[in-house]
Design an enzyme around this catalytic site. Structure first.
Site, PDB file in Angstrom:
ATOM      1  N   LEU A  16      37.475   6.903 -31.928  1.00  0.00           N
ATOM      2  CA  LEU A  16      38.343   6.891 -33.111  1.00  0.00           C
ATOM      3  C   LEU A  16      38.566   5.473 -33.633  1.00  0.00           C
ATOM      4  O   LEU A  16      39.011   5.299 -34.763  1.00  0.00           O
ATOM      5  CB  LEU A  16      39.703   7.517 -32.775  1.00  0.00           C
ATOM      6  CG  LEU A  16      39.775   9.043 -32.722  1.00  0.00           C
ATOM      7  CD1 LEU A  16      41.174   9.490 -32.302  1.00  0.00           C
ATOM      8  CD2 LEU A  16      39.421   9.654 -34.063  1.00  0.00           C
ATOM      9  N   CYS A 379      19.419 -16.666 -25.180  1.00  0.00           N
ATOM     10  CA  CYS A 379      19.261 -16.329 -23.761  1.00  0.00           C
ATOM     11  C   CYS A 379      17.793 -15.995 -23.455  1.00  0.00           C
ATOM     12  O   CYS A 379      16.952 -16.874 -23.453  1.00  0.00           O
ATOM     13  CB  CYS A 379      20.218 -15.204 -23.377  1.00  0.00           C
ATOM     14  SG  CYS A 379      20.476 -15.062 -21.588  1.00  0.00           S
ATOM     15  N   HIS A 515      25.174 -17.863 -25.309  1.00  0.00           N
ATOM     16  CA  HIS A 515      25.400 -16.758 -26.252  1.00  0.00           C
ATOM     17  C   HIS A 515      26.392 -17.191 -27.340  1.00  0.00           C
ATOM     18  O   HIS A 515      27.599 -16.971 -27.205  1.00  0.00           O
ATOM     19  CB  HIS A 515      25.946 -15.535 -25.512  1.00  0.00           C
ATOM     20  CG  HIS A 515      24.942 -14.851 -24.648  1.00  0.00           C
ATOM     21  ND1 HIS A 515      24.196 -13.778 -25.085  1.00  0.00           N
ATOM     22  CD2 HIS A 515      24.543 -15.095 -23.378  1.00  0.00           C
ATOM     23  CE1 HIS A 515      23.386 -13.383 -24.106  1.00  0.00           C
ATOM     24  NE2 HIS A 515      23.579 -14.166 -23.061  1.00  0.00           N
ATOM     25  N   GLU A 517      27.021 -15.868 -30.096  1.00  0.00           N
ATOM     26  CA  GLU A 517      27.663 -14.731 -30.776  1.00  0.00           C
ATOM     27  C   GLU A 517      29.065 -14.450 -30.257  1.00  0.00           C
ATOM     28  O   GLU A 517      29.899 -13.884 -30.971  1.00  0.00           O
ATOM     29  CB  GLU A 517      26.791 -13.474 -30.656  1.00  0.00           C
ATOM     30  CG  GLU A 517      26.692 -12.859 -29.268  1.00  0.00           C
ATOM     31  CD  GLU A 517      25.557 -13.397 -28.426  1.00  0.00           C
ATOM     32  OE1 GLU A 517      25.124 -12.691 -27.494  1.00  0.00           O
ATOM     33  OE2 GLU A 517      25.107 -14.534 -28.688  1.00  0.00           O
TER      34      GLU A 517
END
Length: 545
Positions: A16, A379, A515, A517
């Site tokens: 949800l 990576c 990483h 991100e």
């Protein structure tokens, strides 16, 4: 300072958007000057998601302190300024592991160890510990009310509300209000049954967030309030939107933050959502678009790359372009060739583990390098770029990683065997060590070389980025690769490990072991992703000439 707790549960169906709703509410409360954090309690038996399949669970989000956590923590960090830590996420497996360790040590003095009180007490202790020093703590309970796995968590938060006082605890329940086309109206019965399920556990929700594909009409919200014993102004309609960054404004417009501040007796200024309005404006008014190919092995579930996808979108916001992401299976590159990489403005290879699809990634890196297409490797994406360069430029035939070919002639990527833990102790690990929790994890310092492209993008000589890997560039073979023209653009703080590589005679070819991100946000973006999307736009313009 008294800490106030908002417990977030979900009912009727899963997915949800409890995490997004909790993060959006936290963003509004933070905009009111409150110190806010969010916790995620996962009911599965795994100790953490570190060894779970990305196709089943989605990505593993790594915190600054090196915890492998649920992807919802990524949403939390993208919405609020507070950094998450290992205290912000724990599982049933972690709780049981801790309790069993105490039992073996004799901490319970021979008592019969039971779900109540031992497991529930351990959960409560974790929640209190995670909330220390904050004005408001949102605690998201994973799963759906009615699941057998969630019962210990629900019992624990029921008890905790009594322990800390109901004036400092609030229950917020997300529920589905489906629209029935045949009847031409939304139906409230599933919500009523979901609340009934919560009541049977001893929890009366204070706020109901009604998820639907359209706005829930006022008369239906009044009906829900009446049958669920909730104040009418505490029944919030949350319809589907084209951008999750609109949700803070939607919740604020219905007075949710005012209701909560009044309930907790918090005297704080009105929320200023100007930063979020700017994000929405940038998203709605692009000046162009680019297509970026993401070549990976878990593409059947985009959530496996959730933070990468979001970071690319943030890079688009900073460049005022829409980023269209084309997900490409690296095995398809192996079987169908690099032809499927045509018509891309840039190529990204994200992290991953295992040999499946690796040769497709190596071929992709070569295609990007030889055709001057902007390339970002993350990576494993850096490791395959290094392998490709070693094979095809440095003359190291059949160069590989010991992860894939343990006895290869040129192991340009190899297992790190000596590690320092967070306490500075040296640990020795081998390929036979446990997979869980045995990687180089969390925030690490990196020194950038002055002449590098990344130094220009970051604008600083040292950076801190998060890691999650077991294999590193083999320094023993680095001289031959550097002599062939590869630039080492970043090294670890102790100068021992290669963190970033670049191809100097290429418009934009950057690959990093960390990483990036995980630290990108919609409000601030990230230098690497902003630079990458900019390079994609420039490549597109060159191709159009």
């Amino acid at each position: 300072m008294t800490t106030n707790y908002i417990f977030v549960t979900g009912g009727v169906v899963s997915s949800l958007g409890k995490g997004i709703a909790a993060a959006s509410l936290a963003a509004i409360l933070e905009a009111r000057g409150l110190n806010v954090t969010i916790m995620k309690l996962d009911p599965y038996i795994n100790v953490d998601p570190g060894t779970m399949s990305p196709i089943q669970h989605g990505e593993v989000f790594v915190t600054e302190d090196g915890a492998e956590t649920d992807l919802d923590l990524g949403h939390y960090e993208r919405f609020i300024r507070t950094k998450m830590s290992r205290r912000n996420n724990f599982t049933t497996g972690r709780i049981y592991s801790d309790v069993l360790r105490k039992e073996r040590r004799g901490d319970y003095l021979g008592a019969t160890v039971q779900v109540i009180p031992h497991i529930t007490n351990a959960i409560k202790e974790r929640i209190i510990e995670g909330g220390e020093g904050h004005d408001v703590v949102l605690v998201e309970i994973g799963g759906t009310v009615g699941d057998i796995e969630s019962l210990p968590f629900l019992e624990a938060i029921r008890q905790l509300a009594v322990d800390i006082g109901r004036e400092h605890a609030l229950f917020m329940h997300l529920t589905l209000v489906p629209y029935m086309a045949a009847a031409g109206e939304v139906k409230t019965k599933p919500t009523q049954h979901s609340v009934k399920e919560l009541l049977s556990i001893g929890i009366q929700p204070d706020i109901l967030i009604c998820r639907s594909d359209r706005a829930v009409p006022a008369n239906e919200r009044a009906k829900i309030a009446l049958f669920c014993n909730v104040a009418e102004k505490a029944v919030i309609s949350l319809k589907d939107v084209d951008s999750i960054y609109k949700i803070p404004g939607m919740l604020k417009s219905q007075g949710l933050d005012d209701y909560i501040c009044k309930r907790f007796s918090l005297d704080c200024p009105e929320a200023n959502l100007a930063e979020w309005e700017q994000v929405i404006y940038e998203e709605a008014n692009p000046a162009g678009e680019v297509t970026i190919g993401m070549v990976g092995k878990y593409i059947e579930l985009p959530d496996a790359y959730k933070s990468v996808i979001e970071a690319l979108k943030h890079g688009g916001l900073k460049n005022r372009v829409t980023v269209n992401i084309k997900l490409i299976d690296s095995q398809d590159v192996e079987t169908r060739g690099v032809e499927i990489l045509k018509d891309l403005d840039a190529i990204l290879i994200p992290g991953g583990f295992g040999y499946r699809g690796v040769e497709g990634k190596v071929a992709t890196a070569r295609y990007a390098r030889e055709n001057n297409i902007p390339y970002l490797g993350i990576c494993l994406g850096m490791q395959v770029a290094l392998i490709e360069f070693a094979r095809n430029v440095a003359g190291m035939e059949n160069a590989n990683s010991t992860e894939f070919v343990p006895d290869c002639k040129y192991p340009v990527v190899a297992l790190i065997t000596e590690w320092r833990d967070e306490n500075g102790n040296v640990e020795v690990r081998t390929e036979k060590s446990d997979l869980g929790g045995t990687m180089r994890l969390g925030a690490q310092m990196c020194q950038l070389s002055d002449e590098s492209l990344v130094r220009q993008m970051y604008g600083t000589p040292t950076i801190t980025e998060r890691h999650r890997h077991r294999y590193e560039v083999n320094n023993m073979l680095l001289n031959q690769i550097e002599a062939a023209g590869l630039r080492i653009a970043g090294r670890s703080g102790d100068d021992q490990l290669v963190e970033i590589i670049e191809v100097p005679n290429h418009p934009w070819f950057v690959a990093c072991q960390f990483h990036p991100e995980f630290t990108s946000t919609p409000r601030d973006g990230h230098p690497l992703f902003a630079g990458f999307v900019k390079a994609a736009s420039e490549y597109q313009k060159r191709q159009a000439k």
